[in-house]
Design an enzyme around this catalytic site. Structure first.
Site, PDB file in Angstrom:
ATOM      1  N   GLY A 147       0.834  -1.208   0.000  1.00  0.00           N
ATOM      2  CA  GLY A 147       0.000   0.000   0.000  1.00  0.00           C
ATOM      3  C   GLY A 147       0.866   1.254   0.000  1.00  0.00           C
ATOM      4  N   HIS A 148       1.844   1.280   0.911  1.00  0.00           N
ATOM      5  CA  HIS A 148       2.757   2.423   0.954  1.00  0.00           C
ATOM      6  C   HIS A 148       3.524   2.535  -0.369  1.00  0.00           C
ATOM      7  CE1 HIS A 148       2.603   1.256   5.382  1.00  0.00           C
ATOM      8  NE2 HIS A 148       2.279   2.536   5.440  1.00  0.00           N
TER       9      HIS A 148
ATOM     10  N   GLN B 185      -1.417  10.745  17.973  1.00  0.00           N
ATOM     11  CA  GLN B 185      -2.603  10.210  17.307  1.00  0.00           C
ATOM     12  C   GLN B 185      -3.059   8.876  17.894  1.00  0.00           C
ATOM     13  OE1 GLN B 185      -0.460  10.145  13.435  1.00  0.00           O
ATOM     14  NE2 GLN B 185      -1.578   8.267  13.062  1.00  0.00           N
TER      15      GLN B 185
ATOM     16  N   LYS C  60      -7.520   4.276   1.760  1.00  0.00           N
ATOM     17  CA  LYS C  60      -7.892   3.349   2.841  1.00  0.00           C
ATOM     18  C   LYS C  60      -8.276   4.132   4.084  1.00  0.00           C
ATOM     19  CE  LYS C  60      -5.963   1.405   6.054  1.00  0.00           C
ATOM     20  NZ  LYS C  60      -5.038   0.890   7.036  1.00  0.00           N
TER      21      LYS C  60
ATOM     22  N   ILE D  45      -4.738  -0.675  -1.679  1.00  0.00           N
ATOM     23  CA  ILE D  45      -4.134  -1.939  -2.140  1.00  0.00           C
ATOM     24  C   ILE D  45      -4.579  -3.040  -1.166  1.00  0.00           C
ATOM     25  CG2 ILE D  45      -1.963  -3.154  -2.601  1.00  0.00           C
ATOM     26  CD1 ILE D  45      -2.490  -0.846  -4.536  1.00  0.00           C
TER      27      ILE D  45
ATOM     28  N   MET E 186      -4.545  -3.861   2.883  1.00  0.00           N
ATOM     29  CA  MET E 186      -3.231  -3.987   3.529  1.00  0.00           C
ATOM     30  C   MET E 186      -3.098  -2.934   4.612  1.00  0.00           C
ATOM     31  SD  MET E 186      -0.489  -4.922   0.670  1.00  0.00           S
ATOM     32  CE  MET E 186      -0.745  -6.337  -0.383  1.00  0.00           C
TER      33      MET E 186
ATOM     34  N   ARG F 117      -1.197  -2.893  10.719  1.00  0.00           N
ATOM     35  CA  ARG F 117      -1.804  -3.545  11.883  1.00  0.00           C
ATOM     36  C   ARG F 117      -2.253  -4.972  11.592  1.00  0.00           C
ATOM     37  NH1 ARG F 117      -3.634   2.035  13.190  1.00  0.00           N
ATOM     38  NH2 ARG F 117      -2.729   2.505  15.225  1.00  0.00           N
TER      39      ARG F 117
HETATM   40  P1  AMP Z   1       0.451   4.666   7.809  1.00  0.00           P
HETATM   41  O1  AMP Z   1       1.870   4.232   7.771  1.00  0.00           O
HETATM   42  O2  AMP Z   1      -0.513   3.618   8.229  1.00  0.00           O
HETATM   43  O3  AMP Z   1       0.280   5.979   8.536  1.00  0.00           O
HETATM   44  O4  AMP Z   1       0.060   4.975   6.296  1.00  0.00           O
HETATM   45  C1  AMP Z   1       0.788   5.889   5.528  1.00  0.00           C
HETATM   46  C2  AMP Z   1       0.021   6.173   4.260  1.00  0.00           C
HETATM   47  O5  AMP Z   1      -0.171   4.962   3.537  1.00  0.00           O
HETATM   48  C3  AMP Z   1      -1.388   6.739   4.548  1.00  0.00           C
HETATM   49  O6  AMP Z   1      -1.676   7.756   3.610  1.00  0.00           O
HETATM   50  C4  AMP Z   1      -2.269   5.530   4.339  1.00  0.00           C
HETATM   51  O7  AMP Z   1      -3.587   5.868   3.952  1.00  0.00           O
HETATM   52  C5  AMP Z   1      -1.539   4.822   3.224  1.00  0.00           C
HETATM   53  N1  AMP Z   1      -1.925   3.406   3.184  1.00  0.00           N
HETATM   54  C6  AMP Z   1      -1.922   2.526   4.217  1.00  0.00           C
HETATM   55  N2  AMP Z   1      -2.405   1.328   3.831  1.00  0.00           N
HETATM   56  C7  AMP Z   1      -2.716   1.452   2.517  1.00  0.00           C
HETATM   57  C8  AMP Z   1      -3.259   0.556   1.533  1.00  0.00           C
HETATM   58  N3  AMP Z   1      -3.592  -0.697   1.823  1.00  0.00           N
HETATM   59  N4  AMP Z   1      -3.444   1.030   0.282  1.00  0.00           N
HETATM   60  C9  AMP Z   1      -3.117   2.311  -0.041  1.00  0.00           C
HETATM   61  N5  AMP Z   1      -2.609   3.197   0.846  1.00  0.00           N
HETATM   62  C10 AMP Z   1      -2.403   2.777   2.100  1.00  0.00           C
END
Ligand code: AMP
Length: 285
Positions: free
Chosen positions: A36-37, A61, A151, A178, A186, A189
């Site tokens: 996803g990232h 947060q 997501k 994704i 994805m 967590r």
């Molecule tokens: P996080 O590390 O969870 O803060 O996510 C960082 C970025 O990745 C945020 O903009 C999330 O929305 C994005 N993100 C996390 N999971 C996904 C995914 N499965 N598909 C697309 N973007 C994602």
């Protein structure tokens, strides 16, 4: 790929890029990177000359009973992945530099109305923490474009609003979710899920798909659809926070005449809180 921890070194690097007219794309993350990232990073490369990724597990947060301490921190592996995707700069700030007066006493950013509904109703202060940290990071990185995953749809809308309200010269791009092969979105967590829970976890997405199908076939009793989805999730051992059908542009409760909808859900499976959403266009009346 350069890795920078200090804010003043970031400023120097950004000044250099800016003075030579380079475009900067930015992706804030909390690390434990997955596909996803990486999809955000791919899009970023198409939008700018330089791609900056931050990894920071932001304490403000997380609620006091949430998973801040156990959140997966995998900097070494993450750094290798970022190097492979051609990221130019990894920013790994320290909490004490981002919150020089402590996490409680620092300036906060809030988007009223958006921050306290849906996930915000179940995670008080979560979105204040998100908007505050993203604003700090935007001030440091000064990107032309920043990318966020759909997501976290509520987060994406909140950031768009904060950028507009605070007159930040940044384009925000949403990137589609994704998913794993069975549809589970994805998420960092997902690693908390036991093998049994993992098997069951895609029920969340499947339930959203089911609602969206019913809306597409013309069902308009949204409350009944939400209630039915909650029952399905409970039967599958989830503890749902909400399932809600909303307008996609502003997250207002969906009305029968609305044409651009999103179904959002958050539910716990064991100790893991999962969120997901799906866009849906009802047939015209
Ligand atoms: P996080 O590390 O969870 O803060 O996510 C960082 C970025 O990745 C945020 O903009 C999330 O929305 C994005 N993100 C996390 N999971 C996904 C995914 N499965 N598909 C697309 N973007 C994602």
């Amino acid at each position: 790929m350069r890795t920078i921890q200090k804010i003043d070194e970031m400023h120097a690097q950004i000044r250099m890029w800016r003075s030579s007219g380079k475009q900067i794309a930015f992706i804030p993350t909390m690390g434990n990177l997955h596909e996803g990232h990486l999809s955000l990073i791919k899009q970023a490369h198409q939008r700018a000359d330089h791609v900056v990724v931050s990894i920071f597990v932001n304490p403000t947060q997380f609620g006091k009973d949430e998973d801040f301490d156990s959140y997966p921190r995998t900097l070494h592996t993450d750094s290798n992945k970022l190097f492979e995707t051609g990221v130019d700069l990894l920013f790994t700030p320290k909490t004490s530099d981002l919150y020089p007066h402590g996490t409680k006493a620092s300036t906060r950013i809030e988007v009223p109305g958006y921050s306290d509904i849906l996930c915000g109703a179940h995670r008080p202060n979560h979105f204040i923490g998100v908007t505050t940290i993203v604003t700090k990071l935007f001030n440091i990185v000064q990107p032309d474009v920043a990318l966020f995953g759909e997501k976290d749809y509520q987060q994406l809308l909140i950031i768009c609003r904060a950028v507009e309200d605070l007159c930040m010269p940044i384009t925000i791009l949403g990137v589609p979710t994704i998913r794993e092969h069975d549809g589970l979105a994805m998420s960092s967590r997902n690693s908390y899920l036991s093998a049994n829970e993992r098997q069951n976890a895609s029920t969340l997405y499947k339930t959203l798909k089911q609602i969206s199908k019913e809306i597409v076939t013309g069902k308009r009793n949204y409350t009944a659809l939400e209630q039915n989805a909650l029952s399905i999730l409970k039967e599958a051992n989830f503890t749902p926070d909400y399932v809600s059908i909303r307008r996609a542009d502003n997250l207002a409760l969906a009305q029968p005449e609305d044409s651009n909808l999103i179904v959002l859900a958050a539910a716990r499976l064991g100790r893991t809180r999962l969120i997901d959403n799906i866009r849906v266009t009802p047939p015209t009346i």
